[in-house]
Design a protein around this motif. Structure first.
Motif, PDB file in Angstrom:
ATOM      1  N   LEU A 258     -53.847  34.180 -11.794  1.00 41.43           N
ATOM      2  CA  LEU A 258     -53.629  34.060 -13.230  1.00 41.43           C
ATOM      3  C   LEU A 258     -52.680  35.162 -13.686  1.00 41.43           C
ATOM      4  O   LEU A 258     -52.620  36.232 -13.083  1.00 41.43           O
ATOM      5  CB  LEU A 258     -54.949  34.185 -13.995  1.00 41.43           C
ATOM      6  CG  LEU A 258     -56.036  33.148 -13.688  1.00 41.43           C
ATOM      7  CD1 LEU A 258     -57.352  33.563 -14.335  1.00 41.43           C
ATOM      8  CD2 LEU A 258     -55.617  31.763 -14.170  1.00 41.43           C
ATOM      9  N   SER A 259     -51.978  34.921 -14.773  1.00 39.59           N
ATOM     10  CA  SER A 259     -51.105  35.942 -15.353  1.00 39.59           C
ATOM     11  C   SER A 259     -51.792  36.546 -16.567  1.00 39.59           C
ATOM     12  O   SER A 259     -52.816  36.044 -17.048  1.00 39.59           O
ATOM     13  CB  SER A 259     -49.760  35.323 -15.765  1.00 39.59           C
ATOM     14  OG  SER A 259     -49.950  34.401 -16.817  1.00 39.59           O
ATOM     15  N   THR A 260     -51.215  37.605 -17.084  1.00 38.99           N
ATOM     16  CA  THR A 260     -51.805  38.247 -18.262  1.00 38.99           C
ATOM     17  C   THR A 260     -51.776  37.319 -19.479  1.00 38.99           C
ATOM     18  O   THR A 260     -52.531  37.514 -20.425  1.00 38.99           O
ATOM     19  CB  THR A 260     -51.047  39.546 -18.606  1.00 38.99           C
ATOM     20  OG1 THR A 260     -49.639  39.254 -18.710  1.00 38.99           O
ATOM     21  CG2 THR A 260     -51.273  40.599 -17.535  1.00 38.99           C
ATOM     22  N   SER A 261     -50.945  36.298 -19.440  1.00 44.43           N
ATOM     23  CA  SER A 261     -50.901  35.338 -20.543  1.00 44.43           C
ATOM     24  C   SER A 261     -52.210  34.556 -20.652  1.00 44.43           C
ATOM     25  O   SER A 261     -52.498  33.973 -21.708  1.00 44.43           O
ATOM     26  CB  SER A 261     -49.735  34.364 -20.376  1.00 44.43           C
ATOM     27  OG  SER A 261     -49.889  33.586 -19.192  1.00 44.43           O
ATOM     28  N   ALA A 262     -53.013  34.540 -19.590  1.00 42.50           N
ATOM     29  CA  ALA A 262     -54.301  33.846 -19.623  1.00 42.50           C
ATOM     30  C   ALA A 262     -55.264  34.507 -20.605  1.00 42.50           C
ATOM     31  O   ALA A 262     -56.243  33.889 -21.032  1.00 42.50           O
ATOM     32  CB  ALA A 262     -54.928  33.820 -18.224  1.00 42.50           C
ATOM     33  N   LEU A 263     -54.969  35.758 -20.972  1.00 44.89           N
ATOM     34  CA  LEU A 263     -55.815  36.491 -21.908  1.00 44.89           C
ATOM     35  C   LEU A 263     -55.174  36.626 -23.279  1.00 44.89           C
ATOM     36  O   LEU A 263     -55.741  37.278 -24.155  1.00 44.89           O
ATOM     37  CB  LEU A 263     -56.124  37.890 -21.354  1.00 44.89           C
ATOM     38  CG  LEU A 263     -56.866  37.945 -20.004  1.00 44.89           C
ATOM     39  CD1 LEU A 263     -56.952  39.377 -19.517  1.00 44.89           C
ATOM     40  CD2 LEU A 263     -58.249  37.336 -20.141  1.00 44.89           C
ATOM     41  N   SER A 264     -54.016  36.024 -23.488  1.00 44.63           N
ATOM     42  CA  SER A 264     -53.280  36.196 -24.734  1.00 44.63           C
ATOM     43  C   SER A 264     -53.870  35.351 -25.853  1.00 44.63           C
ATOM     44  O   SER A 264     -54.530  34.339 -25.624  1.00 44.63           O
ATOM     45  CB  SER A 264     -51.809  35.834 -24.531  1.00 44.63           C
ATOM     46  OG  SER A 264     -51.680  34.463 -24.211  1.00 44.63           O
ATOM     47  N   SER A 265     -53.635  35.794 -27.074  1.00 48.34           N
ATOM     48  CA  SER A 265     -54.129  35.089 -28.257  1.00 48.34           C
ATOM     49  C   SER A 265     -53.129  35.239 -29.381  1.00 48.34           C
ATOM     50  O   SER A 265     -52.476  36.277 -29.514  1.00 48.34           O
ATOM     51  CB  SER A 265     -55.491  35.644 -28.685  1.00 48.34           C
ATOM     52  OG  SER A 265     -55.873  35.161 -29.956  1.00 48.34           O
ATOM     53  N   ASP A 266     -53.025  34.196 -30.198  1.00 44.26           N
ATOM     54  CA  ASP A 266     -52.096  34.239 -31.331  1.00 44.26           C
ATOM     55  C   ASP A 266     -52.680  34.968 -32.534  1.00 44.26           C
ATOM     56  O   ASP A 266     -51.951  35.304 -33.467  1.00 44.26           O
ATOM     57  CB  ASP A 266     -51.713  32.814 -31.762  1.00 44.26           C
ATOM     58  CG  ASP A 266     -50.929  32.084 -30.691  1.00 44.26           C
ATOM     59  OD1 ASP A 266     -50.235  32.757 -29.906  1.00 44.26           O
ATOM     60  OD2 ASP A 266     -51.011  30.835 -30.645  1.00 44.26           O
ATOM     61  N   VAL A 267     -54.017  35.185 -32.522  1.00 38.11           N
ATOM     62  CA  VAL A 267     -54.662  35.725 -33.721  1.00 38.11           C
ATOM     63  C   VAL A 267     -55.286  37.105 -33.527  1.00 38.11           C
ATOM     64  O   VAL A 267     -55.755  37.716 -34.483  1.00 38.11           O
ATOM     65  CB  VAL A 267     -55.756  34.755 -34.230  1.00 38.11           C
ATOM     66  CG1 VAL A 267     -55.139  33.447 -34.670  1.00 38.11           C
ATOM     67  CG2 VAL A 267     -56.817  34.523 -33.164  1.00 38.11           C
ATOM     68  N   GLN A 268     -55.312  37.604 -32.302  1.00 39.38           N
ATOM     69  CA  GLN A 268     -55.893  38.927 -32.111  1.00 39.38           C
ATOM     70  C   GLN A 268     -55.211  39.661 -30.968  1.00 39.38           C
ATOM     71  O   GLN A 268     -54.562  39.056 -30.106  1.00 39.38           O
ATOM     72  CB  GLN A 268     -57.393  38.823 -31.838  1.00 39.38           C
ATOM     73  CG  GLN A 268     -57.766  37.997 -30.622  1.00 39.38           C
ATOM     74  CD  GLN A 268     -59.269  37.946 -30.399  1.00 39.38           C
ATOM     75  OE1 GLN A 268     -59.920  38.967 -30.236  1.00 39.38           O
ATOM     76  NE2 GLN A 268     -59.828  36.744 -30.416  1.00 39.38           N
ATOM     77  N   ASP A 269     -55.367  40.971 -30.974  1.00 44.23           N
ATOM     78  CA  ASP A 269     -54.779  41.820 -29.941  1.00 44.23           C
ATOM     79  C   ASP A 269     -55.592  41.679 -28.664  1.00 44.23           C
ATOM     80  O   ASP A 269     -56.768  42.039 -28.620  1.00 44.23           O
ATOM     81  CB  ASP A 269     -54.798  43.281 -30.418  1.00 44.23           C
ATOM     82  CG  ASP A 269     -54.204  44.231 -29.386  1.00 44.23           C
ATOM     83  OD1 ASP A 269     -53.678  43.745 -28.358  1.00 44.23           O
ATOM     84  OD2 ASP A 269     -54.279  45.454 -29.588  1.00 44.23           O
ATOM     85  N   CYS A 270     -54.968  41.143 -27.642  1.00 45.92           N
ATOM     86  CA  CYS A 270     -55.653  40.949 -26.360  1.00 45.92           C
ATOM     87  C   CYS A 270     -54.971  41.724 -25.246  1.00 45.92           C
ATOM     88  O   CYS A 270     -54.988  41.302 -24.084  1.00 45.92           O
ATOM     89  CB  CYS A 270     -55.715  39.469 -26.010  1.00 45.92           C
ATOM     90  SG  CYS A 270     -56.847  38.530 -27.035  1.00 45.92           S
ATOM     91  N   SER A 271     -54.372  42.843 -25.594  1.00 48.83           N
ATOM     92  CA  SER A 271     -53.784  43.683 -24.556  1.00 48.83           C
ATOM     93  C   SER A 271     -54.893  44.219 -23.661  1.00 48.83           C
ATOM     94  O   SER A 271     -56.064  44.302 -24.067  1.00 48.83           O
ATOM     95  CB  SER A 271     -53.026  44.846 -25.199  1.00 48.83           C
ATOM     96  OG  SER A 271     -53.928  45.718 -25.855  1.00 48.83           O
ATOM     97  N   LEU A 272     -54.546  44.586 -22.449  1.00 51.33           N
ATOM     98  CA  LEU A 272     -55.558  45.085 -21.518  1.00 51.33           C
ATOM     99  C   LEU A 272     -56.186  46.377 -22.020  1.00 51.33           C
ATOM    100  O   LEU A 272     -57.368  46.639 -21.767  1.00 51.33           O
ATOM    101  CB  LEU A 272     -54.933  45.286 -20.136  1.00 51.33           C
ATOM    102  CG  LEU A 272     -54.518  44.002 -19.396  1.00 51.33           C
ATOM    103  CD1 LEU A 272     -53.982  44.330 -18.010  1.00 51.33           C
ATOM    104  CD2 LEU A 272     -55.685  43.022 -19.295  1.00 51.33           C
ATOM    105  N   ASP A 273     -55.421  47.183 -22.744  1.00 51.00           N
ATOM    106  CA  ASP A 273     -55.985  48.416 -23.307  1.00 51.00           C
ATOM    107  C   ASP A 273     -57.060  48.092 -24.344  1.00 51.00           C
ATOM    108  O   ASP A 273     -58.112  48.741 -24.394  1.00 51.00           O
ATOM    109  CB  ASP A 273     -54.874  49.261 -23.951  1.00 51.00           C
ATOM    110  CG  ASP A 273     -53.966  49.898 -22.910  1.00 51.00           C
ATOM    111  OD1 ASP A 273     -54.449  50.172 -21.792  1.00 51.00           O
ATOM    112  OD2 ASP A 273     -52.778  50.114 -23.216  1.00 51.00           O
ATOM    113  N   THR A 274     -56.799  47.098 -25.175  1.00 52.57           N
ATOM    114  CA  THR A 274     -57.800  46.688 -26.168  1.00 52.57           C
ATOM    115  C   THR A 274     -59.018  46.088 -25.483  1.00 52.57           C
ATOM    116  O   THR A 274     -60.167  46.368 -25.858  1.00 52.57           O
ATOM    117  CB  THR A 274     -57.199  45.657 -27.144  1.00 52.57           C
ATOM    118  OG1 THR A 274     -56.113  46.253 -27.844  1.00 52.57           O
ATOM    119  CG2 THR A 274     -58.244  45.181 -28.144  1.00 52.57           C
TER     120      THR A 274
END
Length: 333
Positions: A258-274
């Motif tokens: 999977l890529s990091t885009s699998a955790l992405s969201s249009d409405v909230q911060d889904c960075s790995l640090d968060t």
């Protein structure tokens, strides 16, 4: 009819009107096992105990350390600080023991039917899990969930097994109603369908074996973000010596293709640090309350056989207040 029966009917009058006397009787005779209390499982337990369903709490973790940040009225901050300040108290008291009197207070009609189990899961036999009508668990490892699932598959009667957690504004649950579970769909007021089976059916063990890269649906061209995040956190929380979350997550995503885009969201911060902060402080009270209410209803469906169950993943988003189901399916080669 004796005084106790009269009191029982008085206390549960609204439920009897809603679900029927037969459904209430099934609930009153049932016992649900709760493994590792969290905010969401406490909400489920509270709702069901008040509805007349006996609870058995299995949580060997030390009190108050394991529940210090739990957003739940079962564990008050002052009580936890008092327990922590007493010499040796945190080493001598488990979460199960500490919550026992509070569970008893919820519903005096269940006196003598609620109980606790303070042994770790690894010390419990497979037969232990099969004695309950439903199991609700949080903070399980994948191996523990598969073991319990395999144990439940050995009995003829279908038993509900839920693995659920919340993380930030999101929550996820895997639900296994059992291969032989039968239900009647509600078609209207006092109108029920013929007996139906959960179809397609996948056991909890099989759900957890589905590669996330293959977890797709009609409206999902890739695995849903909340499902991916739940699996990631299950694996992270299972570690005794936890590495830095960001590095672990990057390696985990690569391992699962999977890529990091699998955790992405249009409405909230889904960075790995968060997400690293969420992994350390995951629970938000309103999320636990809402998802707990929804899952409590699924337990009632299982115990009574009334209502179509959610098959087999449920995902809740606190940003839009929506809860939707997702079907994990085995890829037949």
């Amino acid at each position: 009819m004796g005084p106790r029966a009269d009191k029982h009917d008085d206390v549960y009058d609204r439920q009897i009107r809603l679900w029927g006397a037969d459904a209430q009787k099934k609930m009153s005779n049932a016992r649900v096992l709760y493994i590792n209390l969290t905010g969401v499982t406490c909400e489920i337990m509270k709702n069901l105990v008040l509805a007349g369903v006996a609870a058995v709490v299995c949580d060997s973790r030390p009190y108050p350390e394991a529940v210090r940040e739990m957003p739940c009225s079962f564990f008050h901050a002052e009580d936890m600080e008092s327990a922590a300040s007493e010499n040796g108290s945190s080493n001598n008291c488990t979460v199960a023991k500490s919550v026992q009197p509070k569970v008893e207070e919820l519903n005096p009609l269940l006196a003598g039917r609620n109980s606790i189990e303070e042994r770790p899961i690894a010390e419990l036999s497979d037969d232990f899990f099969t004695q309950f009508d439903a199991i609700v668990a949080s903070r399980l490892t994948v191996a523990e969930a598969k073991r319990i699932s395999t144990s439940l598959q050995k009995v003829e009667e279908g038993k509900l097994f839920i693995v659920t957690d919340t993380f930030g504004f999101d929550g996820c649950a895997h639900l296994d109603f059992g291969a032989t579970h039968k239900f009647r769909r509600e078609l209207g007021k006092d109108i029920l369908s013929d007996l139906m089976s959960v179809d397609p059916y996948l056991s909890m063990a099989d759900m957890l074996d589905v590669p996330l890269e293959e977890a797709k649906g009609r409206w999902d061209k890739s695995a849903p973000r909340i499902l991916v995040l739940h699996r990631l956190l299950m694996d992270y929380w299972s570690l005794v010596d936890k590495p830095a979350f960001v590095k672990f997550a990057q390696n985990w995503l690569d391992l699962n293709k999977l890529s990091t885009s699998a955790l992405s969201s249009d409405v909230q911060d889904c960075s790995l640090d968060t997400l690293a902060d969420i992994a350390q402080h995951p629970e938000v009270s309103p999320v636990c309350a809402v998802l707990g209410g929804i899952l409590g209803n699924e337990v009632i469906k299982s115990l009574t056989g009334k209502g179509e169950p959610a098959n087999n993943v449920m995902m809740f988003s606190g940003f839009d207040g929506g809860c939707r189901s997702f079907l994990l399916e085995k890829n037949e080669v």
